[in-house]
Design a protein around this motif. Structure first.
Motif, PDB file in Angstrom:
ATOM      1  N   ALA A  62       2.670  10.017  -2.857  1.00 13.21           N
ATOM      2  CA  ALA A  62       4.026   9.689  -3.301  1.00 13.21           C
ATOM      3  C   ALA A  62       5.014   9.874  -2.163  1.00 13.21           C
ATOM      4  CB  ALA A  62       4.409  10.553  -4.501  1.00 13.21           C
ATOM      5  N   THR A  63       4.550  10.457  -1.063  1.00 13.69           N
ATOM      6  CA  THR A  63       5.451  10.714   0.059  1.00 13.69           C
ATOM      7  C   THR A  63       5.921   9.435   0.735  1.00 13.69           C
ATOM      8  OG1 THR A  63       3.532  10.994   1.483  1.00 13.69           O
ATOM      9  CG2 THR A  63       4.510  12.995   0.559  1.00 13.69           C
ATOM     10  N   ILE A  64       5.342   8.308   0.394  1.00 14.40           N
ATOM     11  CA  ILE A  64       5.811   7.070   1.021  1.00 14.40           C
ATOM     12  C   ILE A  64       7.239   6.758   0.624  1.00 14.40           C
ATOM     13  CG2 ILE A  64       3.494   6.093   1.177  1.00 14.40           C
ATOM     14  CD1 ILE A  64       4.467   4.078  -1.035  1.00 14.40           C
ATOM     15  N   THR A  65       7.725   7.368  -0.457  1.00 13.25           N
ATOM     16  CA  THR A  65       9.091   7.090  -0.898  1.00 13.25           C
ATOM     17  C   THR A  65      10.103   8.052  -0.289  1.00 13.25           C
ATOM     18  OG1 THR A  65       8.823   8.471  -2.855  1.00 13.25           O
ATOM     19  CG2 THR A  65       8.306   6.122  -3.081  1.00 13.25           C
ATOM     20  N   MET A  66       9.628   9.068   0.420  1.00 12.92           N
ATOM     21  CA  MET A  66      10.555  10.039   1.014  1.00 12.92           C
ATOM     22  C   MET A  66      11.350   9.393   2.142  1.00 12.92           C
ATOM     23  SD  MET A  66       8.184  13.476   1.115  1.00 12.92           S
ATOM     24  CE  MET A  66       9.025  14.015   2.548  1.00 12.92           C
ATOM     25  N   ALA A  67      12.636   9.738   2.211  1.00 12.66           N
ATOM     26  CA  ALA A  67      13.486   9.215   3.286  1.00 12.66           C
ATOM     27  C   ALA A  67      13.049   9.822   4.614  1.00 12.66           C
ATOM     28  CB  ALA A  67      14.939   9.557   3.012  1.00 12.66           C
ATOM     29  N   VAL A  68      13.084   9.015   5.623  1.00  9.70           N
ATOM     30  CA  VAL A  68      12.715   9.438   6.975  1.00  9.70           C
ATOM     31  C   VAL A  68      14.013   9.513   7.785  1.00  9.70           C
ATOM     32  CG1 VAL A  68      11.440   8.720   9.038  1.00  9.70           C
ATOM     33  CG2 VAL A  68      10.463   8.344   6.773  1.00  9.70           C
ATOM     34  N   TRP A  76       8.244   4.575  11.236  1.00  9.04           N
ATOM     35  CA  TRP A  76       7.667   4.719   9.895  1.00  9.04           C
ATOM     36  C   TRP A  76       7.511   3.351   9.230  1.00  9.04           C
ATOM     37  CZ3 TRP A  76       4.656   7.722   7.447  1.00  9.04           C
ATOM     38  CH2 TRP A  76       4.570   7.732   6.056  1.00  9.04           C
ATOM     39  N   ALA A  77       8.518   2.504   9.392  1.00  6.02           N
ATOM     40  CA  ALA A  77       8.435   1.158   8.820  1.00  6.02           C
ATOM     41  C   ALA A  77       7.282   0.378   9.456  1.00  6.02           C
ATOM     42  CB  ALA A  77       9.758   0.412   9.009  1.00  6.02           C
ATOM     43  N   GLU A  78       7.084   0.530  10.739  1.00  8.38           N
ATOM     44  CA  GLU A  78       5.975  -0.149  11.414  1.00  8.38           C
ATOM     45  C   GLU A  78       4.631   0.387  10.911  1.00  8.38           C
ATOM     46  OE1 GLU A  78       6.416  -2.787  13.312  1.00  8.38           O
ATOM     47  OE2 GLU A  78       4.252  -3.006  13.523  1.00  8.38           O
ATOM     48  N   HIS A  79       4.563   1.693  10.688  1.00  7.59           N
ATOM     49  CA  HIS A  79       3.338   2.293  10.136  1.00  7.59           C
ATOM     50  C   HIS A  79       3.047   1.719   8.742  1.00  7.59           C
ATOM     51  CE1 HIS A  79       0.365   5.284   9.006  1.00  7.59           C
ATOM     52  NE2 HIS A  79       1.081   5.529   7.925  1.00  7.59           N
ATOM     53  N   ILE A  80       4.079   1.611   7.932  1.00  2.94           N
ATOM     54  CA  ILE A  80       3.908   1.063   6.576  1.00  2.94           C
ATOM     55  C   ILE A  80       3.410  -0.379   6.655  1.00  2.94           C
ATOM     56  CG2 ILE A  80       5.171   0.312   4.507  1.00  2.94           C
ATOM     57  CD1 ILE A  80       6.882   2.875   4.868  1.00  2.94           C
ATOM     58  N   GLY A  82       1.664  -1.790   8.976  1.00  2.00           N
ATOM     59  CA  GLY A  82       0.265  -1.776   9.401  1.00  2.00           C
ATOM     60  C   GLY A  82      -0.680  -1.370   8.283  1.00  2.00           C
ATOM     61  N   VAL A  83      -0.300  -0.346   7.531  1.00  2.00           N
ATOM     62  CA  VAL A  83      -1.155   0.120   6.434  1.00  2.00           C
ATOM     63  C   VAL A  83      -1.231  -0.936   5.336  1.00  2.00           C
ATOM     64  CG1 VAL A  83      -1.367   1.844   4.589  1.00  2.00           C
ATOM     65  CG2 VAL A  83      -0.793   2.561   6.918  1.00  2.00           C
ATOM     66  N   VAL A  84      -0.121  -1.560   5.029  1.00  2.00           N
ATOM     67  CA  VAL A  84      -0.122  -2.591   3.974  1.00  2.00           C
ATOM     68  C   VAL A  84      -0.996  -3.771   4.399  1.00  2.00           C
ATOM     69  CG1 VAL A  84       1.310  -4.314   2.783  1.00  2.00           C
ATOM     70  CG2 VAL A  84       2.088  -1.941   2.974  1.00  2.00           C
ATOM     71  N   ARG A  85      -0.877  -4.216   5.609  1.00  2.00           N
ATOM     72  CA  ARG A  85      -1.650  -5.388   6.051  1.00  2.00           C
ATOM     73  C   ARG A  85      -3.124  -5.079   6.292  1.00  2.00           C
ATOM     74  NH1 ARG A  85       0.984  -8.784   3.880  1.00  2.00           N
ATOM     75  NH2 ARG A  85       2.710  -9.820   4.889  1.00  2.00           N
ATOM     76  N   ASN A  86      -3.433  -3.876   6.767  1.00  2.00           N
ATOM     77  CA  ASN A  86      -4.818  -3.561   7.146  1.00  2.00           C
ATOM     78  C   ASN A  86      -5.523  -2.614   6.192  1.00  2.00           C
ATOM     79  OD1 ASN A  86      -4.583  -5.089   9.617  1.00  2.00           O
ATOM     80  ND2 ASN A  86      -3.231  -3.462  10.309  1.00  2.00           N
ATOM     81  N   LEU A 107      10.611  -4.261   2.373  1.00  2.00           N
ATOM     82  CA  LEU A 107      10.018  -3.123   1.670  1.00  2.00           C
ATOM     83  C   LEU A 107       9.854  -1.929   2.604  1.00  2.00           C
ATOM     84  CD1 LEU A 107       8.551  -1.906  -0.837  1.00  2.00           C
ATOM     85  CD2 LEU A 107       6.437  -2.857   0.127  1.00  2.00           C
ATOM     86  N   ALA A 108       9.327  -2.167   3.800  1.00  2.00           N
ATOM     87  CA  ALA A 108       9.108  -1.072   4.757  1.00  2.00           C
ATOM     88  C   ALA A 108      10.424  -0.409   5.136  1.00  2.00           C
ATOM     89  CB  ALA A 108       8.389  -1.612   5.993  1.00  2.00           C
TER      90      ALA A 108
END
Length: 123
Positions: A62-68, A76-80, A82-86, A107-108
């Motif tokens: 659930a930590t994906i919703t935490m503000a960075v 963080w947006a780039e990491h998201i 990458g994870v979504v696509r791969n 979304l990211a």
């Protein structure tokens, strides 16, 4: 002698071109309407992400919703992205047919800003 066979062919050709132009003009809005509409980030999160990342399901973090902090948002947006696509661990990859590049970018960025943090806590 008066030749009348050429004139109707020219008229038909002109009418044919006009008709084709009108049909093409009528089809343009249809073709544009066939393009899928871009969904808002909240809608993409609700339709795809929340099924696993909402705290009640606890399948994905659930930590994906935490503000960075602002300094780390782009990373963080780039990491998201990458994870979504791969995909990663139990998370499957989502191709562009499921989430468009524009939707994923929005979304990211929204996730990095913490736009869904409160809604994730309420759920």
């Amino acid at each position: 002698m008066h030749n009348t066979t050429i004139a109707p062919c020219r008229r038909f050709s002109s009418l044919g071109c006009t008709t084709l132009a009108m049909i093409g003009a009528l089809m343009l809005p249809t073709a544009a309407a066939a393009e899928p509409e871009e969904r808002e980030p909240a809608e993409v999160y609700r339709q795809i992400c929340s099924h696993c990342h909402a705290s009640e399901y606890a399948v994905g973090p659930a930590t994906i919703t935490m503000a960075v902090p602002e300094a780390g948002r782009e990373a963080w947006a780039e990491h998201i992205r990458g994870v979504v696509r791969n995909g990663r661990a139990a998370m499957p990859a989502f191709r562009e047919a499921k989430i468009s590049d524009a939707e994923l970018d929005a979304l990211a960025e929204a996730l990095a800003r913490g736009d869904f943090a409160e809604s994730a806590e309420e759920e």
